[in-house]
Design an enzyme around this catalytic site. Structure first.
Site, PDB file in Angstrom:
ATOM      1  N   CYS A 142      70.489 -90.623  40.633  1.00 52.94           N
ATOM      2  CA  CYS A 142      70.768 -90.133  39.391  1.00 52.94           C
ATOM      3  C   CYS A 142      70.457 -91.067  38.604  1.00 52.94           C
ATOM      4  O   CYS A 142      70.600 -90.574  37.230  1.00 52.94           O
ATOM      5  CB  CYS A 142      72.044 -89.327  39.535  1.00 52.94           C
ATOM      6  SG  CYS A 142      71.967 -88.085  40.738  1.00 52.94           S
ATOM      7  N   LYS A 170      82.547 -83.031  39.070  1.00 51.74           N
ATOM      8  CA  LYS A 170      81.213 -82.941  40.304  1.00 51.74           C
ATOM      9  C   LYS A 170      81.670 -84.023  41.343  1.00 51.74           C
ATOM     10  O   LYS A 170      81.621 -85.154  41.320  1.00 51.74           O
ATOM     11  CB  LYS A 170      80.027 -83.142  39.732  1.00 51.74           C
ATOM     12  CG  LYS A 170      78.893 -83.027  40.648  1.00 51.74           C
ATOM     13  CD  LYS A 170      77.340 -83.280  40.133  1.00 51.74           C
ATOM     14  CE  LYS A 170      76.539 -83.212  41.159  1.00 51.74           C
ATOM     15  NZ  LYS A 170      74.900 -83.537  40.527  1.00 51.74           N
ATOM     16  N   CYS A 218      69.516 -84.689  34.407  1.00 49.71           N
ATOM     17  CA  CYS A 218      69.709 -85.877  35.615  1.00 49.71           C
ATOM     18  C   CYS A 218      68.242 -86.383  35.950  1.00 49.71           C
ATOM     19  O   CYS A 218      67.354 -85.955  35.408  1.00 49.71           O
ATOM     20  CB  CYS A 218      70.219 -84.815  36.803  1.00 49.71           C
ATOM     21  SG  CYS A 218      71.038 -86.147  37.827  1.00 49.71           S
ATOM     22  N   LYS A 251      82.222 -78.163  40.328  1.00 48.31           N
ATOM     23  CA  LYS A 251      81.200 -78.086  41.150  1.00 48.31           C
ATOM     24  C   LYS A 251      81.377 -78.901  42.523  1.00 48.31           C
ATOM     25  O   LYS A 251      81.883 -80.064  42.425  1.00 48.31           O
ATOM     26  CB  LYS A 251      80.145 -78.348  40.578  1.00 48.31           C
ATOM     27  CG  LYS A 251      78.857 -78.502  41.397  1.00 48.31           C
ATOM     28  CD  LYS A 251      77.435 -79.250  40.602  1.00 48.31           C
ATOM     29  CE  LYS A 251      76.413 -79.196  41.616  1.00 48.31           C
ATOM     30  NZ  LYS A 251      75.139 -80.014  41.008  1.00 48.31           N
ATOM     31  N   SER A 282      74.259 -74.655  46.617  1.00 46.43           N
ATOM     32  CA  SER A 282      73.303 -74.235  47.187  1.00 46.43           C
ATOM     33  C   SER A 282      73.852 -74.177  48.932  1.00 46.43           C
ATOM     34  O   SER A 282      73.613 -73.009  49.383  1.00 46.43           O
ATOM     35  CB  SER A 282      72.260 -75.212  47.551  1.00 46.43           C
ATOM     36  OG  SER A 282      72.691 -76.527  47.834  1.00 46.43           O
TER      37      SER A 282
HETATM   38  C1  PBG Z   1      71.469 -83.215  40.245  1.00 47.51           C
HETATM   39  C2  PBG Z   1      71.923 -81.837  40.818  1.00 47.51           C
HETATM   40  C3  PBG Z   1      72.412 -81.616  41.960  1.00 47.51           C
HETATM   41  C4  PBG Z   1      72.817 -80.147  41.977  1.00 47.51           C
HETATM   42  C5  PBG Z   1      73.006 -79.780  40.635  1.00 47.51           C
HETATM   43  N1  PBG Z   1      72.287 -80.852  40.076  1.00 47.51           N
HETATM   44  C6  PBG Z   1      72.293 -82.465  43.319  1.00 47.51           C
HETATM   45  C7  PBG Z   1      72.853 -83.509  43.542  1.00 47.51           C
HETATM   46  O1  PBG Z   1      73.887 -83.855  42.901  1.00 47.51           O
HETATM   47  O2  PBG Z   1      72.858 -84.108  44.674  1.00 47.51           O
HETATM   48  C8  PBG Z   1      73.248 -79.522  43.354  1.00 47.51           C
HETATM   49  C9  PBG Z   1      73.137 -77.722  43.076  1.00 47.51           C
HETATM   50  C10 PBG Z   1      73.324 -77.206  44.461  1.00 47.51           C
HETATM   51  O3  PBG Z   1      73.636 -78.018  45.623  1.00 47.51           O
HETATM   52  O4  PBG Z   1      73.130 -76.039  44.377  1.00 47.51           O
HETATM   53  N2  PBG Z   1      72.077 -84.258  40.409  1.00 47.51           N
END
Ligand code: PBG
Length: 338
Positions: free
Chosen positions: A146, A211, A136, A264, A290
C-alpha cells in the site's frame, strides 16, 4: 426507611416482570406486531456498493470468488451506477485496476488514471449519485503493497505524498468523498492539507480508521489484483487482537480531520463498531468485506444456508452494533429485497 422502600419496590418490579405476567412471545405473535417493535431498520440509502474499474470497453468480467460482482470497464461501470441509483442505494466506492503497475504507484495519482476517468464519467452520466474513491496504492504498485517500498519496508512518510496527490486528483475529477484505506500514520492530515490548499475544503474524508490485517480480504485481492508479492500488511494494518488500539486509531484520524470513520471488516469486529459508536459522534461506517461476502455465497451455493436471510441478518447485526453506513457487495440484492 429508604432502603426498605427500595427493596419493596424492587420485589414488586421483579414480580411484575417475571413469568407468567411477563411473556416475551406476546410481541412476537405475527409480522405486524414484530414490525411494530423492531429496533433496527436497514435502508438502501445507507448502503455503499464497491465497484472494480478496469481499462477497456464493454468489459464485464465476473470475479470468480465473488459471484455477482464484476471487473467492469468505465462504460459498464456507468451503466451499473445508473442501476445503483435507481435502487436508491446511497453511493458507490471505486477501486481501480490500472493498465500497468510500477514501483511508484503512478497510476494511482495520474490525473487521467482509471479511477479519475471513471469518476468523471459517472459524475457526468449519473448526477446525484455519491461517488467515493478508495485512496490507496496497492492496486497500482508492482509489489502490491500500500505504500512506497524502501529497503524492503513500506516507508510511511514517503507514501503520504502519493496518497495526498491521489486524493487531490480524485477530488478534481469530481469525487464526492475520498476514503484512504492504506493505514499509513498521518495520511488524513496530509490529505486534508492537500485538498484545502488546492481549493477542495468541502471534500469530506472517510477514513478507514480501524482497518485490521484480515484474512477476509482474500477475494478482494483477486478482484483488485493487489496481492502483496512479498510479506504481508501486518506492519501497517491493525492486529485483529486489539480493540483499544482501534479506538486510538479512530481518535487520531478524527484529530487529523476525518469527517467519517470506518471499521473494517465488519462481522468479526462488531465489538469495535459498538465501542466506536459509543465513543465518537461522527458518521460511522462498516465494511462487510469480500471474504465475508464470499463465505456466505459459498455456503449458499452448497445449499447450506439461505442467502436472503443470512444477507439481511448480517447487515442488520452490523447496523444494530452501531454502523450507520454499510459498504457491502450485497447492496443491490439487499436494496431489492427492501
Ligand atoms: C486497499 C483495500 C483493500 C480492501 C479495501 N481497500 C485490500 C487490502 O487492504 O488488502 C479490502 C476490501 C474487501 O476485502 O472487500 N488497501
Amino acid at each position: 426507611m429508604g432502603r426498605e422502600w427500595l427493596a419493596v419496590g424492587f420485589s414488586r418490579i421483579l414480580a411484575r416482570m417475571s413469568f407468567p405476567q411477563t411473556r416475551m412471545r406476546r410481541l412476537r405473535v405475527n409480522e405486524s406486531m414484530r414490525a411494530l417493535v423492531r429496533e433496527t431498520h436497514l435502508e438502501p440509502a445507507n448502503f455503499i456498493l464497491p465497484l472494480f474499474v478496469v481499462p477497456g470497453d464493454g468489459i464485464r468480467k465476473e470475479i470468480g470468488s465473488m459471484p455477482g460482482n464484476y471487473q467492469m470497464s468505465i462504460d459498464r461501470t456507468v451503466e451499473e451506477c445508473r442501476e445503483v441509483k435507481a435502487l436508491g442505494i446511497g453511493g458507490v466506492i471505486l477501486f481501480g485496476i490500472p493498465e500497468t503497475k510500477d514501483e511508484l504507484a503512478s497510476g494511482g495519482y495520474d490525473p487521467n488514471g482509471i479511477v479519475q476517468q471513471a469518476v468523471r464519467a459517472i459524475k457526468a452520466e449519473v448526477p446525484g449519485l455519491v461517488v467515493i474513491t478508495d485512496v490507496c496504492n496497492c492496486e497500482y504498485t508492482s509489489h502490491g503493497h500500500c505504500g512506497k517500498v524502501v529497503n524492503g519496508e513500506v516507508d510511511n512518510d514517503a507514501t503520504l505524498e502519493w496518497l495526498a496527490e491521489s486524493a487531490l486528483t480524485h477530488a478534481q475529477a469530481g469525487a464526492d468523498i475520498v476514503a484512504p484505506s492504506d493505514m499509513m500514520d498521518g495520511r488524513v492530515a496530509a490529505i486534508r492539507a492537500k485538498l484545502d490548499a488546492n481549493g477542495f475544503p468541502l471534500t469530506p474524508i472517510l477514513s478507514y480508521a480501524a482497518k485490521f490485517a484480515s484474512g477476509f480480504y482474500g477475494p478482494f485481492r483477486e478482484a483488485a489484483e493487489s496481492t502483496p508479492q512479498f510479506g504481508d500488511r501486518r506492519s501497517y494494518q491493525m492486529d485483529p487482537a486489539n480493540g483499544r488500539e482501534a479506538l486510538r486509531e479512530i481518535e487520531l484520524d478524527l484529530a487529523e480531520g476525518a469527517d467519517m470513520i470506518m471499521v473494517k471488516p465488519a462481522l468479526a469486529y462488531l465489538d469495535i463498531i459498538k465501542m466506536a459508536r459509543e465513543r465518537f459522534d461522527v458518521p460511522l461506517s462498516a465494511y462487510q468485506v469480500s471474504g465475508e461476502f464470499s463465505m456466505i455465497m459459498a455456503a449458499v451455493r452448497l445449499g447450506w444456508i439461505d442467502k436472503d436471510r443470512i444477507m439481511m441478518e448480517t447487515l442488520t447485526s452490523i447496523k444494530r452494533a452501531g454502523a450507520s453506513i454499510i459498504l457491502t457487495y450485497f447492496a443491490k440484492d439487499a436494496a431489492r429485497l427492501l
